[in-house]
Design an enzyme around this catalytic site. Structure first.
Site, PDB file in Angstrom:
ATOM      1  N   ASP A   1       4.970  25.037   6.422  1.00  0.00           N
ATOM      2  CA  ASP A   1       3.687  24.502   5.953  1.00  0.00           C
ATOM      3  C   ASP A   1       3.496  23.051   6.407  1.00  0.00           C
ATOM      4  OD1 ASP A   1       1.323  24.571   4.097  1.00  0.00           O
ATOM      5  OD2 ASP A   1       2.453  22.939   3.168  1.00  0.00           O
TER       6      ASP A   1
ATOM      7  N   GLU B   1       2.793  26.333  10.824  1.00  0.00           N
ATOM      8  CA  GLU B   1       1.410  26.145  10.383  1.00  0.00           C
ATOM      9  C   GLU B   1       0.992  24.743  10.819  1.00  0.00           C
ATOM     10  OE1 GLU B   1      -1.907  25.071   7.390  1.00  0.00           O
ATOM     11  OE2 GLU B   1       0.107  24.266   7.262  1.00  0.00           O
TER      12      GLU B   1
HETATM   13  C1  GLC Z   1      -1.262  23.765   4.260  1.00  0.00           C
HETATM   14  C2  GLC Z   1      -1.788  24.827   3.337  1.00  0.00           C
HETATM   15  C3  GLC Z   1      -2.877  24.266   2.490  1.00  0.00           C
HETATM   16  C4  GLC Z   1      -2.332  23.104   1.702  1.00  0.00           C
HETATM   17  C5  GLC Z   1      -1.639  22.087   2.619  1.00  0.00           C
HETATM   18  C6  GLC Z   1      -0.799  21.128   1.839  1.00  0.00           C
HETATM   19  O1  GLC Z   1      -2.207  23.333   5.157  1.00  0.00           O
HETATM   20  O2  GLC Z   1      -2.231  25.930   4.083  1.00  0.00           O
HETATM   21  O3  GLC Z   1      -3.423  25.231   1.641  1.00  0.00           O
HETATM   22  O4  GLC Z   1      -3.357  22.484   0.995  1.00  0.00           O
HETATM   23  O5  GLC Z   1      -0.754  22.698   3.525  1.00  0.00           O
HETATM   24  O6  GLC Z   1       0.392  21.743   1.396  1.00  0.00           O
END
Ligand code: GLC
Length: 621
Positions: free
Chosen positions: A267, A309
Site C-alpha cells: 500500500d 500500489e
Molecule cells: C492507498 C489506499 C487508500 C488509502 C491510502 C493510505 O492509496 O488504497 O485507500 O487511503 O493508501 O493508506
C-alpha cells in the site's frame, strides 16, 4: 559414508539462501551505511530461516509448485476480485463460505481490503493499522484468517492482503512507545521539534488529502513534535531509513505468509522514502527496499508475490515492475493506473488518440511480471495524465483534466456520469472523482449506452494483457451507494460512495436487467481460451486509423490477436491495412467474442457503438 541432510525443503532453502544472499547484501548497501549492512543482512537471514522453519508443510509444497509454475498469475485463466471482507461476507468465515461464488465467476485471486487490527474509526477503511499480527475482531481472528486462506487455496484462489507499510496508526504500539518517550521508537518515525524541516519538505510536497487532511505533518503534544503524516493525521509515516523498520516488516510479511497469504499489496509504496527538494514519491530507495523485502520472501517463502500500489504518473509506473537492474526483482504485479485513467478519458472524449499515445510510451514490463488491469477500485480516480502526452495529441493538459473532472462529476453539458468530486485542490486545480463504475458510466443517469459502455470498459481491461481485477459489485453493475454518508465516520470521505455492501439478494435472484453480469462472464470465458492474453506476451498499442478505435495487438506464436475497441457511440472501423500489417487473413478471420466472422466491408471491420472485437486468424487455431 557421512550423512547428508535429507530434508528436501531444508536443502532447497539453503540453495535459495546461497543464491540470493549476495543480492540482498548488495541491495542493502545501496540504502544503508556500509557499517550496518552486514548486521542487517544477517538479521534478515535469521528472520527468513526462522520463518522457513515454522512454515507449514502445505505451504512448503505451495512454494515448490509456484517455483515450478512461476507464471501462475500471468495466465489468461487468471482473474482477480477485490472486496471488503465485511461488506462481502460479514466475517472471514463468511467470506470463506462465499468462495464458490468467486470460483463460479472465474476468480483465482482475491484481494481483501485491510483486515488486520486498525485503530478505532476513523481509520481510512482500515489503512491505519494498530496491530499487524492480529485480525480486526469483528471479522474473526488469526485462526479464521488461516482457515480462510486454506479454504480459498483449496478452491484455487490465492489470497492477497494489504501490507500498509508507509504508515501505522497513531495507536500502534510503536507510535505509543514513541509518544511515551521511547527514543528508539521515536526514531521509527519522522519527528521534528519545530516547523523548520517540515516547511522545507512541504515546499515541494503535494497534498494527498487537501480537503480533510491538509499538509503532510501533524503536531502531536505527547511527542512534542511534528510527525510526518502524508495521509490522515492519525496515520504516522514510518522512517524507512531506519533498518529496524525493514527488519520488522520482513518478519510481519513472513508471519502472514505462514498463515497462507500469498500476495501482498504494498500500500502507498511510492511514499516510503523521503528526499528533501522532491515530491517524496518514487525515490530510488523505494525500489531497493522492495527488492530487499522480496529477496527475503524468495528465500523463506517463494510462493509469495508482491503487488505494488503506486498510483503515480505514467513515467514513474514501469519502475514498480522493475526496469534495468531491478527487472523482475521488485514487485510481480502493479496497478496499471495509466490504463485505468485512459479508459475513463476515452469514454468521456469518445476518441483514442491520447490513450494510444500514453500507452505507447510505456515500456513492456518484464516478462515475469504482470500489470493489474482494472476499471475501478476502492479509491478515487485521479487524472494521472502526463502533460507531454496530452500536448503531443494537441490537448491542453490542464483543460483536459478539467474536462474529465467536470464530465465525471456530471457537470459537463451532456454528461451521463454521476460521480462526486473528491479532494478539490485549490492550489493545483486538481479534482479527483469518486463513483461506482456503473454510475460513472451512465447507468444511474439512465443513459441508453450505459450497459454497452460498462462492458466495453471490461473488454478493454480483460484484453489488454495482465491480471484483470474486478471491484466488488461491478459484476452486477452496482450504482453509487446513496447512503454512503450515513455513517458519521465515513461522511467526510466520499470514496465510500463506491464501496457499497454486496447485495446478496440481487445475486440470489439472478436478475441481470442490463445484461452486465452475463456480458462480463462471457468476456471472462472467452479470455480464458486465448493464449495470446498470457501476461508474458507483449502488448502493442497501434496507431488508430479511425480515432474512435483503440487497437491492442498481441503477437503470439499461435498467431496475432487484435483487440479493437470502439469507444464512441457511433459505428467505427478497423481499417484493412491494420489487418494486412498484422498478417490477419480476411478469409478465416474470426472474432473470438462472437465465434464468427466479423462484419467486413471493403476489407475493413465494422464495429458497432461501444463494441469490441477480438480478432484472430481462425485458420491458425
Ligand atoms: C492507498 C489506499 C487508500 C488509502 C491510502 C493510505 O492509496 O488504497 O485507500 O487511503 O493508501 O493508506
Amino acid at each position: 559414508m557421512t550423512d547428508v541432510p535429507t530434508d528436501p525443503y531444508e536443502t532447497a532453502f539453503e540453495g535459495r539462501l546461497a543464491a540470493l544472499q549476495p543480492d540482498l547484501a548488495r541491495t542493502l548497501a545501496r540504502v544503508y551505511a556500509p557499517e550496518v549492512v552486514p548486521g542487517v543482512s544477517a538479521r534478515l537471514v535469521e528472520i527468513a530461516r526462522a520463518a522457513h522453519d515454522a512454515r507449514p508443510e502445505e505451504l512448503r509444497r505451495l512454494d515448490e509448485r509456484r517455483l515450478a509454475e512461476p507464471d501462475w498469475f500471468q495466465r489468461p485463466t487468471m482473474l482477480g476480485y477485490a472486496a471488503y471482507a465485511d461488506r462481502f461476507g460479514a466475517t472471514l468465515r463468511g467470506v470463506a463460505e462465499r468462495a464458490a461464488y468467486l470460483r463460479d465467476l472465474g476468480v483465482g485471486y482475491l484481494h481483501l481490503m485491510p483486515l488486520l487490527t486498525p485503530r478505532p474509526e476513523p481509520n481510512d477503511g482500515g489503512y491505519a493499522v494498530m496491530d499487524y499480527r492480529s485480525v480486526r475482531p469483528d471479522l474473526g481472528d488469526v485462526d479464521d484468517l488461516r482457515h480462510l486462506a486454506t479454504t480459498l487455496r483449496e478452491q484455487g484462489i490465492s489470497l492477497c492482503l494489504d501490507l500498509v507499510l508507509n504508515h501505522v496508526a497513531r495507536e500502534h504500539a510503536w507510535a505509543r512507545a514513541a509518544r511515551a518517550g521511547d527514543a528508539e521508537k521515536r526514531a521509527w518515525f519522522h519527528v521534528h521539534p519545530d516547523r523548520e524541516v517540515p516547511d522545507a519538505y512541504e515546499a515541494t510536497l503535494p497534498e494527498v488529502f487537501p480537503d480533510f487532511a491538509p499538509g503532510s505533518f501533524t503536531w502531536d503534544d505527547e511527542l512534542d513534535g511534528w510527525v510526518w503524516t502524508t495521509f490522515n493525521h492519525y496515520q504516522w509515516d514510518l522512517d524507512w531509513s531506519n533498518p529496524e523498520v525493514l527488519c520488522e516488516f520482513a518478519d510481519i510479511i513472513l508471519a502472514l505468509a505462514n498463515l497462507g497469504v500469498e500476495v501482498f499489496r504494498l500500500d502507498a509504496i511510492a511514499f516510503i522514502w523521503k528526499r528533501l527538494g522532491t515530491d517524496c514519491q518514487n525515490q530510488p530507495e523505494v525500489h531497493e527496499l522492495t527488492r530487499a523485502l522480496r529477496t527475503v520472501a524468495r528465500i523463506a517463502a517463494p510462493a509469495v508475490a508482491f503487488k505494488a500500489e503506486a498510483i503515480v504518473g505514467p513515467a514513474d509506473l514501469p519502475a514498480y515492475l522493475g526496469v534495468g537492474e531491478h527487472a523482475g526483482r521488485v514487485s510481480d504485479l502493479a496497478y496499471h493506473n495509466s490504463l485505468m485513467v485512459q479508459v475513463w478519458s476515452m469514454l468521456a472524449s469518445r476518441e483514442t488518440r491520447l490513450a494510444t499515445r500514453a500507452l505507447q510510451q510505456l515500456p513492456q514490463p518484464p516478462s515475469t511480471t504482470a500489470w493489474i488491469t482494472y476499471v475501478r477500485c476502492h479509491d478515487d480516480i485521479g487524472w494521472a495524465i502526463a502533460d507531454e502526452d496530452a500536448r503531443a495529441v494537441g490537448l491542453d493538459p490542464h483543460l483536459h483534466r478539467r474536462f474529465l473532472s467536470d464530465w465525471y462529476a456530471g457537470m459537463f453539458p451532456g454528461s451521463w456520469a454521476r460521480g462526486l468530486v473528491f479532494q478539490q485542490n485549490e492550489v493545483t486545480g486538481d479534482r479527483r472523482i469518486s463513483g461506482s463504475l456503473a454510475s460513472l458510466a451512465g447507468l444511474e443517469a439512465g443513459d441508453p449506452g450505459a450497459a454497452a459502455r460498462i462492458l466495453l470498459a471490461h473488454a478493454i481491461v480483460l484484453s489488454y494483457g495482465g491480471l484483470p481485477v474486478i471491484w466488488m459489485g461491478d459484476e452486477l453493475g452496482l450504482l453509487n451507494d446513496q447512503g454512503w454518508a450515513d455513517d458519521p465516520d465515513h461522511a467526510a470521505d466520499n470514496r465510500w460512495v463506491h464501496r457499497p455492501p454486496m447485495p446478496w439478494d440481487v445475486v440470489e435472484r439472478g436478475t441481470d436487467p442490463h445484461g452486465i453480469t452475463a456480458g462480463l462472464r462471457h468476456l471472462v470465458e472467452v479470455r480464458r481460451t486465448l493464449p495470446h492474453l498470457h501476461a508474458a506476451v507483449p502488448t502493442e498499442v497501434w496507431d488508430p486509423r479511425d480515432p474512435r478505435v483503440l487497437l491492442v495487438v498481441r503477437r503470439h506464436p499461435e498467431g496475432p490477436l487484435l483487440a479493437a475497441h470502439n469507444v464512441s457511440d457511433e459505428e467505427a472501423w478497423v481499417a484493412a491495412d491494420v489487418l494486412h500489417w498484422l498478417g490477419l487473413h480476411v478469409p478465416g478471420l474470426r472474432d473470438a467474442l462472437t465465434g464468427t466472422a466479423p462484419d467486413l466491408q471493403d476489407g475493413a471491420v465494422r464495429l458497432g457503438p461501444y463494441a469490441s472485437a477480438w480478432l484472430h486468424d481462425g485458420l491458425g487455431g
